[in-house]
Design an enzyme around this catalytic site. Structure first.
Site, mmCIF file in Angstrom:
data_model
loop_
_atom_site.group_PDB
_atom_site.id
_atom_site.type_symbol
_atom_site.label_atom_id
_atom_site.label_comp_id
_atom_site.label_asym_id
_atom_site.label_seq_id
_atom_site.Cartn_x
_atom_site.Cartn_y
_atom_site.Cartn_z
ATOM 1 C CG ASP A 87 1.823 -32.817 -1.220
ATOM 2 O OD1 ASP A 87 2.824 -32.708 -0.482
ATOM 3 O OD2 ASP A 87 0.680 -32.596 -0.812
ATOM 4 C CG ASP A 105 3.294 -23.524 0.865
ATOM 5 O OD1 ASP A 105 3.748 -22.376 0.877
ATOM 6 O OD2 ASP A 105 2.075 -23.744 0.827
HETATM 7 C C1 PRP Z 1 1.168 -30.228 3.381
HETATM 8 C C2 PRP Z 1 1.895 -30.834 2.206
HETATM 9 C C3 PRP Z 1 3.331 -30.751 2.612
HETATM 10 C C4 PRP Z 1 3.383 -29.506 3.453
HETATM 11 C C5 PRP Z 1 4.010 -28.399 2.669
HETATM 12 O O1 PRP Z 1 1.032 -31.184 4.379
HETATM 13 O O2 PRP Z 1 1.482 -32.158 1.986
HETATM 14 O O3 PRP Z 1 3.686 -31.855 3.431
HETATM 15 O O4 PRP Z 1 2.034 -29.189 3.795
HETATM 16 O O5 PRP Z 1 3.922 -27.194 3.374
HETATM 17 P P1 PRP Z 1 5.170 -26.430 4.001
HETATM 18 O O6 PRP Z 1 6.253 -26.409 2.971
HETATM 19 O O7 PRP Z 1 4.598 -25.047 4.239
HETATM 20 O O8 PRP Z 1 5.564 -27.097 5.256
HETATM 21 P P2 PRP Z 1 -0.003 -31.082 5.608
HETATM 22 O O9 PRP Z 1 0.689 -30.582 6.816
HETATM 23 O O10 PRP Z 1 -1.240 -30.344 5.156
HETATM 24 O O11 PRP Z 1 -0.326 -32.627 5.832
HETATM 25 P P3 PRP Z 1 -0.911 -33.692 4.761
HETATM 26 O O12 PRP Z 1 0.222 -34.077 3.833
HETATM 27 O O13 PRP Z 1 -1.368 -34.834 5.586
HETATM 28 O O14 PRP Z 1 -2.030 -32.993 4.006
#
Ligand code: PRP
Length: 172
Positions: free
Chosen positions: A97, A100
């Protein structure tokens, strides 16, 4: 609802996802790629994107999490589920998704590359380059977005808001 404003409407998302499906269809013609969705945030993007890939392909899923309950990454990525498929010599496309800080996808791509795929590409719906901390970039990008905390269409805050049909900015 604690949504300050809508950043990407449902129709904008669907239009762009249809375009990405067409690009992937051209790039992977004749290859039977494995699309790997990163749980949980990629669920809606993964299913909608796959409906625009009308060619032979396989699905798998990997689970990774680093945000815990807050809006700031813990920096510690946890593998919550591994893939089930033998990836050796296969064409793999990671479907995520959001890119970041990049810490999650740095971890996931390193993990999957160790399984010796023939190729490994990264397809993200959202790219937030301002926050990048890891050396990683995506091969396919839906939208480049500013540095705001977004929820909806799979993305959560404290596990809520994933079911919004649009991407919205959370009130600070
Ligand atoms: C969120 C998102 C990505 C990640 C991106 O996952 O779905 O996997 O953060 O962030 P980054 O580039 O700063 O690492 P999360 O850890 O919230 O888990 P989830 O997908 O279960 O919501």
């Amino acid at each position: 609802m604690e949504i300050e404003r809508i950043l990407l409407r449902q129709e904008q998302l669907q239009t762009r996802i249809r375009e990405l499906g067409a690009v992937l269809s051209a790039d992977y013609a004749g290859k039977t790629p494995i699309f790997i969705g990163v749980l949980k945030g990629a669920v809606h993007f993964f299913t909608d994107l796959m409906l625009h890939y009308p060619h032979p392909c396989q699905y798998d899923f990997i689970g990774a999490s680093s945000y815990g309950d807050g809006t700031q990454t813990s920096g510690q990525v946890r593998l919550t589920k591994d893939v089930m498929t033998d990836l050796r010599d296969r064409h793999v496309v990671i479907v995520e998704d959001i890119l970041d800080t990049g810490l999650t996808l740095r971890f996931v791509t390193d993990w999957l590359r160790s399984k010796h795929p023939a190729s490994l590409k990264l397809c993200v719906l959202l790219d937030k380059p301002e926050r990048r901390r890891a050396d990683i970039s995506a091969d396919y990008i839906g939208f480049t977005i500013p540095n705001e905390f977004v929820v909806g269409y799979g993305l959560d805050y404290q596990e809520l808001y994933r079911n919004l049909p649009y991407i919205g900015v959370l009130k600070p």
